[in-house]
Write a protein that holds these residues in place. Structure first.
Motif, PDB file in Angstrom:
ATOM      1  N   ASN A   1       0.838  -1.204   0.000  1.00  0.00           N
ATOM      2  CA  ASN A   1       0.000   0.000   0.000  1.00  0.00           C
ATOM      3  C   ASN A   1       0.878   1.261   0.000  1.00  0.00           C
ATOM      4  OD1 ASN A   1      -2.932   1.039   0.617  1.00  0.00           O
ATOM      5  ND2 ASN A   1      -1.544   2.271   1.846  1.00  0.00           N
ATOM      6  N   ASN A   2       1.814   1.305   0.929  1.00  0.00           N
ATOM      7  CA  ASN A   2       2.591   2.539   1.077  1.00  0.00           C
ATOM      8  C   ASN A   2       3.546   2.778  -0.081  1.00  0.00           C
ATOM      9  OD1 ASN A   2       1.207   2.860   3.373  1.00  0.00           O
ATOM     10  ND2 ASN A   2       2.899   2.478   4.785  1.00  0.00           N
ATOM     11  N   SER A   3       4.191   1.698  -0.535  1.00  0.00           N
ATOM     12  CA  SER A   3       5.134   1.895  -1.643  1.00  0.00           C
ATOM     13  C   SER A   3       4.375   2.334  -2.899  1.00  0.00           C
ATOM     14  CB  SER A   3       5.937   0.609  -1.903  1.00  0.00           C
ATOM     15  OG  SER A   3       5.075  -0.487  -2.066  1.00  0.00           O
ATOM     16  N   SER A   4       3.208   1.719  -3.165  1.00  0.00           N
ATOM     17  CA  SER A   4       2.445   2.078  -4.366  1.00  0.00           C
ATOM     18  C   SER A   4       1.855   3.475  -4.258  1.00  0.00           C
ATOM     19  CB  SER A   4       1.295   1.108  -4.602  1.00  0.00           C
ATOM     20  OG  SER A   4       1.784  -0.186  -4.696  1.00  0.00           O
ATOM     21  N   SER A   5       1.307   3.792  -3.092  1.00  0.00           N
ATOM     22  CA  SER A   5       0.659   5.096  -2.925  1.00  0.00           C
ATOM     23  C   SER A   5       1.665   6.227  -3.141  1.00  0.00           C
ATOM     24  CB  SER A   5       0.044   5.198  -1.528  1.00  0.00           C
ATOM     25  OG  SER A   5      -0.518   6.471  -1.346  1.00  0.00           O
ATOM     26  N   ILE A   6       2.817   6.110  -2.526  1.00  0.00           N
ATOM     27  CA  ILE A   6       3.809   7.191  -2.649  1.00  0.00           C
ATOM     28  C   ILE A   6       4.332   7.269  -4.074  1.00  0.00           C
ATOM     29  CG2 ILE A   6       6.121   7.949  -1.932  1.00  0.00           C
ATOM     30  CD1 ILE A   6       5.441   6.996   0.881  1.00  0.00           C
ATOM     31  N   LEU A   7       4.639   6.126  -4.665  1.00  0.00           N
ATOM     32  CA  LEU A   7       5.181   6.160  -6.031  1.00  0.00           C
ATOM     33  C   LEU A   7       4.149   6.722  -7.010  1.00  0.00           C
ATOM     34  CD1 LEU A   7       7.392   5.637  -8.064  1.00  0.00           C
ATOM     35  CD2 LEU A   7       6.532   3.306  -8.302  1.00  0.00           C
ATOM     36  N   GLN A   8       2.893   6.274  -6.866  1.00  0.00           N
ATOM     37  CA  GLN A   8       1.853   6.755  -7.778  1.00  0.00           C
ATOM     38  C   GLN A   8       1.691   8.274  -7.671  1.00  0.00           C
ATOM     39  OE1 GLN A   8      -2.161   5.296  -6.924  1.00  0.00           O
ATOM     40  NE2 GLN A   8      -2.830   7.270  -7.677  1.00  0.00           N
ATOM     41  N   GLN A   9       1.692   8.773  -6.450  1.00  0.00           N
ATOM     42  CA  GLN A   9       1.524  10.227  -6.270  1.00  0.00           C
ATOM     43  C   GLN A   9       2.763  11.000  -6.731  1.00  0.00           C
ATOM     44  OE1 GLN A   9      -0.622  11.613  -2.721  1.00  0.00           O
ATOM     45  NE2 GLN A   9      -0.956   9.483  -2.232  1.00  0.00           N
ATOM     46  N   LYS A  10       3.928  10.370  -6.589  1.00  0.00           N
ATOM     47  CA  LYS A  10       5.153  11.012  -7.115  1.00  0.00           C
ATOM     48  C   LYS A  10       5.093  11.056  -8.641  1.00  0.00           C
ATOM     49  CE  LYS A  10       9.067   9.253  -5.947  1.00  0.00           C
ATOM     50  NZ  LYS A  10      10.171   8.441  -5.380  1.00  0.00           N
ATOM     51  N   PHE A  11       4.652   9.940  -9.201  1.00  0.00           N
ATOM     52  CA  PHE A  11       4.587   9.781 -10.652  1.00  0.00           C
ATOM     53  C   PHE A  11       3.682  10.839 -11.280  1.00  0.00           C
ATOM     54  CE2 PHE A  11       3.255   7.264 -14.444  1.00  0.00           C
ATOM     55  CZ  PHE A  11       4.509   7.024 -14.954  1.00  0.00           C
ATOM     56  N   GLN A  12       2.534  11.079 -10.639  1.00  0.00           N
ATOM     57  CA  GLN A  12       1.576  12.075 -11.154  1.00  0.00           C
ATOM     58  C   GLN A  12       1.918  13.478 -10.668  1.00  0.00           C
ATOM     59  OE1 GLN A  12      -2.095  10.672  -9.469  1.00  0.00           O
ATOM     60  NE2 GLN A  12      -2.396   9.114 -11.017  1.00  0.00           N
ATOM     61  N   ARG A  13       2.868  13.597  -9.773  1.00  0.00           N
ATOM     62  CA  ARG A  13       3.234  14.828  -9.065  1.00  0.00           C
ATOM     63  C   ARG A  13       2.066  15.342  -8.219  1.00  0.00           C
ATOM     64  NH1 ARG A  13       7.958  14.581  -7.699  1.00  0.00           N
ATOM     65  NH2 ARG A  13       7.313  16.346  -6.454  1.00  0.00           N
ATOM     66  N   ALA A  14       1.063  14.490  -7.989  1.00  0.00           N
ATOM     67  CA  ALA A  14      -0.059  14.891  -7.142  1.00  0.00           C
ATOM     68  C   ALA A  14       0.420  15.105  -5.706  1.00  0.00           C
ATOM     69  CB  ALA A  14      -1.160  13.833  -7.185  1.00  0.00           C
TER      70      ALA A  14
END
Lengths: 255, 258
Positions: free
Chosen positions: A77-90
Motif C-alpha cells: 500500500n505505502n510503496s504504491s501510494s507514494i510512487l503513484q503520487q510522485k509519478f503524477q506529481r499529485a
C-alpha cells in the motif's frame, strides 16, 4: 478539532480512501489469497501432515498467514501510494501544504498499517471460524503485530520514496520481501529443515517476527521472545527515523 | 508588509546546475506581478522554492513576513499555487481534490463544503463534481488546478503559466477571474510566455534570465530600459533575438516586396 488535527486526519483520510476505493484489489484479492493458502496448505496438505510440535498443521500456519497478510499489504500500500503520487506529481499538493515532514510520514505510514490491520483482522476472523485458533499470550501478540505492521509500513514508505518506476516496487516485493517471508517459516518449522538451511533461517529477520506472532497465538516459539521484541522495536524505530530524515531533507520528493 | 520578499536566493541542483544565482525580488500586497523569461530561466525554480517544492541552496524567502523555509507553516497558508503541470490525482473526483486540499490547510468541513460549491460554480465545474479528474479535458483540469489553488483563500496566488495550451475562451475567462480576485485584494505572481497577457494583467514585471533578475518595472519602463518601443522588443533584446522584432520583420518584408 485544531487546524493541525484537521490537516493530519485529512492526510490519513486520503490514504485510507485510496485503498477503500479499490477494494477488490486492495482487500478482496489478499483475502482470497489467504483463503487459498488455508485451503491448500491447511486443509489439503494438512490432512496428510501430522501435528507440528503438538499443534495441528493448519493451526500452526495461521499466525504466519496473519503476519504475511499484514506485512505485504502494509508494504505494498505505502510503496504504491507514494510512487503513484510522485509519478503524477499529485504529491506536490501535500508537500506544498503546511503539513510537517512528521505529519506526512505518519499519515503515509498509517495508511498501509491500517490496510494491513484490516486484512489481518479479517483473516483472523475467518481462521477463527475455520479452525480452533487459540490466543495464548495477548500481551505479546498485540505489540508484536503492531511492530510487524509498522515495520513493513515503514519499509513500504522507504521503497516508495526511493522508487522511480513501478518496477522498483515490484522488484522489492517479489524478489526480496516475499522470499524472505516464505523462507521465514510461515508454512513450516525451521527446526525441521536440514542444515545449512536451518541455520540460514536464523539470519532471516522475518523468522523472528513469525516466531513472536506464533508465540502470541499458540504459546509455541523457536525464538527468544523478549530479545526479538526488543530488536523488532529497535529496527522499526530506526526505519521510522530514517524515513523522517528523508521526508525532512525532501529526498526524491522535493527538488 | 511585503507580500513576497526574495533575498539573494540561489538554487543549485545536485547535478551542478545553478538555476537561481542570487535572485532578489519584492512584491507588494495587492500587486499583480509578472515574471517573464525564456524556458530554463529559473521561473519555476523560484516558485518551487517559495512553495516548499524545492529547497533553496542559500538566501531567504519571506511571504507576508513569514520565513518560507524554516518557519514554513504560516508562509504556506498564505500561498496558493497553480502549477504549470497538471498535477492532479487521476483517481480522485473533483470534489475530493478540493476537499483534501482544504483539509491540508485546516479548513473545517462546513467551510470546505461551502467553498467547494462556490469554486465549482465559479469555474463551471459543478456538473462534473463527482467525476474522476482523469476524465476531464485539458481545459477543465486547468480550471480545477486554479480552483484548488484558491480553495484555502490564499493572500498570494502564484500562477505558473496558467494559460499554456488553453483555448481563447478559457484564457479570457481565467483573465477575468484573476483580475477580479486581484481587485478584491489577492496578490498575484504570474509567470507566462504570452507577453500580451503580462501587459494586460500585470502592474509590474521582471525579466529573469539564466537565474538572475535582469530588469524590473512596468511594461513601459522595461521597454525604455532596453531602448525599444515595446515589451516584446525588450524581451527579444533579453533573449538575444532582436532580429525577430515585428518592426524589423515588417521592414524586411517591405523591402522584399517593393
Amino acid at each position: 478539532m485544531s487546524a493541525a488535527q484537521i490537516r493530519f486526519f485529512t492526510l490519513l483520510r486520503r490514504e485510507v480512501n485510496r485503498f477503500l476505493k479499490i477494494k477488490r484489489q486492495t482487500i478482496g484479492a489478499p483475502l482470497l489469497e489467504t483463503f487459498l493458502y488455508i485451503s491448500v496448505f491447511g486443509a489439503a496438505l494438512g490432512s496428510r501432515i501430522d501435528k507440528l510440535h503438538g499443534i495441528d498443521y493448519v493451526v500452526f500456519i495461521v499466525p504466519g498467514l496473519i503476519l504475511m497478510a499484514w506485512a505485504i499489504n502494509a508494504f505494498s500500500n505505502n510503496s504504491s501510494s507514494i510512487l503513484q503520487q510522485k509519478f503524477q506529481r499529485a504529491i506536490d499538493d501535500q508537500l506544498s501544504s503546511p503539513a510537517s515532514p512528521a505529519e506526512l510520514l505518519l499519515a503515509f505510514s498509517l495508511g498501509g498499517f491500517l490496510r494491513g490491520m484490516l486484512i489481518a483482522s479479517l483473516t483472523f476472523l475467518a481462521a477463527s471460524v475455520l479452525t480452533d485458533l487459540p490466543v495464548e499470550h495477548v500481551l505479546v501478540l498485540i505489540p508484536a503485530l503492531f511492530l510487524v505492521g509498522m515495520f513493513f509500513a515503514q519499509l513500504g514508505v522507504l521503497v516508495g520514496i526511493r522508487a522511480e518506476q513501478f518496477d522498483d516496487v515490484a522488484f522489492a516485493q517479489t524478489f526480496i520481501l516475499q522470499p524472505l517471508i516464505f523462507l521465514g517459516g510461515v508454512f513450516y518449522s525451521a527446526t525441521l529443515l536440514p542444515e545449512p538451511f536451518s541455520t540460514l533461517t536464523h539470519f532471516n529477520p522475518i523468522y523472528y517476527m513469525i516466531g513472536l506472532v506464533r508465540y502470541g497465538f499458540l504459546g509455541y516459539s523457536e525464538v527468544n521472545v523478549a530479545l526479538s521484541l526488543i530488536l523488532l522495536t529497535a529496527v522499526t524505530s530506526a526505519l521510522f527515523l530514517l524515513n523522517l530524515r528523508l521526508f525532512r531533507s525532501g529526498y526524491k520528493l522535493r527538488a | 508588509m511585503t507580500a513576497l520578499q526574495v533575498s539573494d536566493l540561489t538554487k543549485r541542483y545536485p547535478t551542478g546546475t545553478e538555476a537561481l544565482r542570487g535572485v532578489s525580488l519584492e512584491i507588494q500586497p495587492g500587486e499583480f506581478f509578472g515574471l517573464l523569461g525564456p524556458n530554463g530561466a529559473g521561473k519555476s525554480t523560484l516558485i518551487h522554492c517559495a512553495t516548499g517544492l524545492a529547497r533553496p541552496t542559500s538566501g531567504s524567502i519571506r511571504i507576508f513576513g513569514h520565513d518560507a523555509v524554516d518557519h514554513y507553516e504560516q508562509a504556506r497558508i498564505a500561498v496558493g499555487l497553480a502549477p504549470q503541470d497538471l498535477n492532479i490525482d487521476w483517481f480522485l473526483t473533483l470534489e475530493e481534490t478540493l476537499d483534501y486540499h482544504g483539509g491540508y490547510f485546516g479548513m473545517r468541513r462546513k467551510e470546505r463544503k461551502e467553498r467547494i460549491a462556490e469554486l465549482l460554480d465559479a469555474f463551471s465545474l459543478t456538473a462534473k463534481r463527482n467525476d474522476r479528474t482523469r476524465t476531464l479535458s485539458g481545459g477543465m483540469k486547468r480550471r480545477l488546478i486554479l480552483a484548488r489553488a484558491l480553495m484555502h483563500r490564499p493572500k498570494l496566488l502564484i500562477l505558473d503559466e496558467p494559460t499554456a495550451g488553453v483555448d481563447v475562451e478559457l484564457r479570457l475567462e481565467l483573465w477575468h477571474y484573476v483580475q477580479r480576485i486581484n481587485q478584491e485584494g489577492t496578490t498575484i505572481l504570474l509567470t507566462t510566455h504570452y507577453l500580451e497577457e503580462a501587459e494586460q494583467l500585470c502592474d509590474r514585471m521582471a525579466f529573469i534570465n539564466d537565474g538572475r533578475i535582469v530588469a524590473e518595472g512596468t511594461s513601459d519602463a522595461l521597454a525604455a530600459q532596453y531602448g525599444v518601443a515595446s515589451l516584446e522588443d525588450a524581451y527579444l533584446e533579453l533573449v538575444g533575438r532582436k532580429e525577430l522584432s515585428r518592426g524589423i520583420l515588417a521592414g524586411d518584408s517591405g523591402e522584399a516586396t517593393s
